[in-house]
Design a protein around this motif. Structure first.
Motif, PDB file in Angstrom:
ATOM      1  N   ALA A   1      -7.921  -4.934 -11.683  1.00 11.14           N
ATOM      2  CA  ALA A   1      -8.728  -4.170 -10.895  1.00 11.14           C
ATOM      3  C   ALA A   1      -9.906  -4.780 -10.185  1.00 11.14           C
ATOM      4  O   ALA A   1     -10.737  -5.468 -11.124  1.00 11.14           O
ATOM      5  CB  ALA A   1      -8.751  -2.785 -11.182  1.00 11.14           C
TER       6      ALA A   1
ATOM      7  N   ARG B   1      -2.683  -6.821 -14.931  1.00 14.68           N
ATOM      8  CA  ARG B   1      -3.092  -6.452 -13.443  1.00 14.68           C
ATOM      9  C   ARG B   1      -4.804  -6.631 -13.763  1.00 14.68           C
ATOM     10  O   ARG B   1      -5.181  -6.598 -14.983  1.00 14.68           O
ATOM     11  CB  ARG B   1      -2.910  -5.088 -13.378  1.00 14.68           C
TER      12      ARG B   1
ATOM     13  N   SER C   1       0.916  -1.159  -0.015  1.00 15.70           N
ATOM     14  CA  SER C   1       0.006   0.084  -0.022  1.00 15.70           C
ATOM     15  C   SER C   1       0.764   1.238  -0.059  1.00 15.70           C
ATOM     16  O   SER C   1       2.026   1.448   0.945  1.00 15.70           O
ATOM     17  CB  SER C   1      -0.823   0.150   1.343  1.00 15.70           C
TER      18      SER C   1
ATOM     19  N   PRO D   1      -3.865   6.170  -8.110  1.00 11.42           N
ATOM     20  CA  PRO D   1      -5.217   5.209  -7.280  1.00 11.42           C
ATOM     21  C   PRO D   1      -5.804   4.405  -8.510  1.00 11.42           C
ATOM     22  O   PRO D   1      -6.040   3.268  -8.001  1.00 11.42           O
ATOM     23  CB  PRO D   1      -6.163   6.273  -7.173  1.00 11.42           C
ATOM     24  N   GLU D   2      -5.594   4.653  -9.901  1.00 14.15           N
ATOM     25  CA  GLU D   2      -6.173   3.660 -10.756  1.00 14.15           C
ATOM     26  C   GLU D   2      -5.238   2.526 -11.166  1.00 14.15           C
ATOM     27  O   GLU D   2      -5.336   1.741 -11.912  1.00 14.15           O
ATOM     28  CB  GLU D   2      -6.419   4.692 -12.028  1.00 14.15           C
TER      29      GLU D   2
ATOM     30  N   THR E   1      -4.361   0.625  -8.569  1.00 14.37           N
ATOM     31  CA  THR E   1      -4.629  -0.255  -7.680  1.00 14.37           C
ATOM     32  C   THR E   1      -5.288  -1.592  -8.370  1.00 14.37           C
ATOM     33  O   THR E   1      -6.253  -1.489  -9.309  1.00 14.37           O
ATOM     34  CB  THR E   1      -5.684   0.447  -6.560  1.00 14.37           C
TER      35      THR E   1
ATOM     36  N   GLN F   1      -0.828  -8.005  -4.480  1.00 13.94           N
ATOM     37  CA  GLN F   1      -1.604  -6.732  -4.347  1.00 13.94           C
ATOM     38  C   GLN F   1      -1.015  -5.547  -4.274  1.00 13.94           C
ATOM     39  O   GLN F   1       0.032  -5.123  -3.517  1.00 13.94           O
ATOM     40  CB  GLN F   1      -2.497  -6.869  -3.278  1.00 13.94           C
ATOM     41  N   VAL F   2      -1.398  -4.578  -5.034  1.00 14.70           N
ATOM     42  CA  VAL F   2      -0.974  -3.176  -5.355  1.00 14.70           C
ATOM     43  C   VAL F   2      -2.345  -2.092  -4.903  1.00 14.70           C
ATOM     44  O   VAL F   2      -3.184  -2.252  -5.570  1.00 14.70           O
ATOM     45  CB  VAL F   2      -0.130  -2.907  -6.325  1.00 14.70           C
ATOM     46  N   THR F   3      -1.877  -1.436  -3.621  1.00 12.89           N
ATOM     47  CA  THR F   3      -3.016  -0.608  -3.560  1.00 12.89           C
ATOM     48  C   THR F   3      -2.369   0.910  -3.219  1.00 12.89           C
ATOM     49  O   THR F   3      -1.400   1.021  -2.588  1.00 12.89           O
ATOM     50  CB  THR F   3      -3.517  -0.869  -2.156  1.00 12.89           C
ATOM     51  N   VAL F   4      -3.141   1.725  -4.029  1.00 11.70           N
ATOM     52  CA  VAL F   4      -2.555   3.256  -4.014  1.00 11.70           C
ATOM     53  C   VAL F   4      -3.710   4.040  -3.466  1.00 11.70           C
ATOM     54  O   VAL F   4      -4.900   4.138  -3.921  1.00 11.70           O
ATOM     55  CB  VAL F   4      -2.468   3.826  -5.484  1.00 11.70           C
ATOM     56  N   ALA F   5      -3.747   4.812  -2.340  1.00  8.47           N
ATOM     57  CA  ALA F   5      -4.729   5.487  -1.635  1.00  8.47           C
ATOM     58  C   ALA F   5      -4.205   6.437  -0.834  1.00  8.47           C
ATOM     59  O   ALA F   5      -2.946   6.073  -0.174  1.00  8.47           O
ATOM     60  CB  ALA F   5      -5.625   4.728  -1.048  1.00  8.47           C
TER      61      ALA F   5
END
Length: 116
Positions: free
Chosen positions: A40, A38, A11, A88-89, A91, A111-115
């Motif tokens: 989403a 990927r 994250s 964020p996109e 993710t 998992q890659v989470t961008v927030a």
């Protein structure tokens, strides 16, 4: 036995960076093209990048050009995806993929989470 194992997800905040690794066994990454794909939530799988076996040339989906870089380290039999200026996109679950003769192989994903 062919195996692909991804790692390096996590994250991060927008603008951050991550480096994904795809460790291969059972074949040499020098001789096969390796793709990063990927998926989403709620969306179809999307090809992100591919590094060619023949000349290590790379290609990228337009949305990541200039931000992502794929590379290969033959000595570690590993392919990397350096991801900078994450958005964020971006993710998604990221998978590496190889076509070896008539078969297709996938890793388990990371998992890659961008927030914020």
């Amino acid at each position: 036995q062919v195996r692909l194992v991804e790692s390096g997800g996590g994250s991060v905040e927008p603008g951050g960076s991550l480096r994904l690794s795809c460790a291969a066994s059972g074949f040499s990454v020098e001789y096969y093209s390796i793709g990063w794909i990927r998926q989403a939530p709620g969306k179809e799988r999307e090809g992100v990048s591919c590094i060619s076996s023949s000349d290590s040339s790379t290609n990228y989906v337009d949305s990541v050009k200039g931000r992502f870089t794929a590379s290969r380290e033959a000595g570690k039999n590993t392919v990397y995806l350096q991801m900078n200026n994450l958005k964020p996109e971006d993710t998604a679950i990221y998978y590496c993929n190889a076509h070896i003769r008539a078969d297709e192989y996938w890793g388990q994903g990371t998992q890659v989470t961008v927030a914020s």
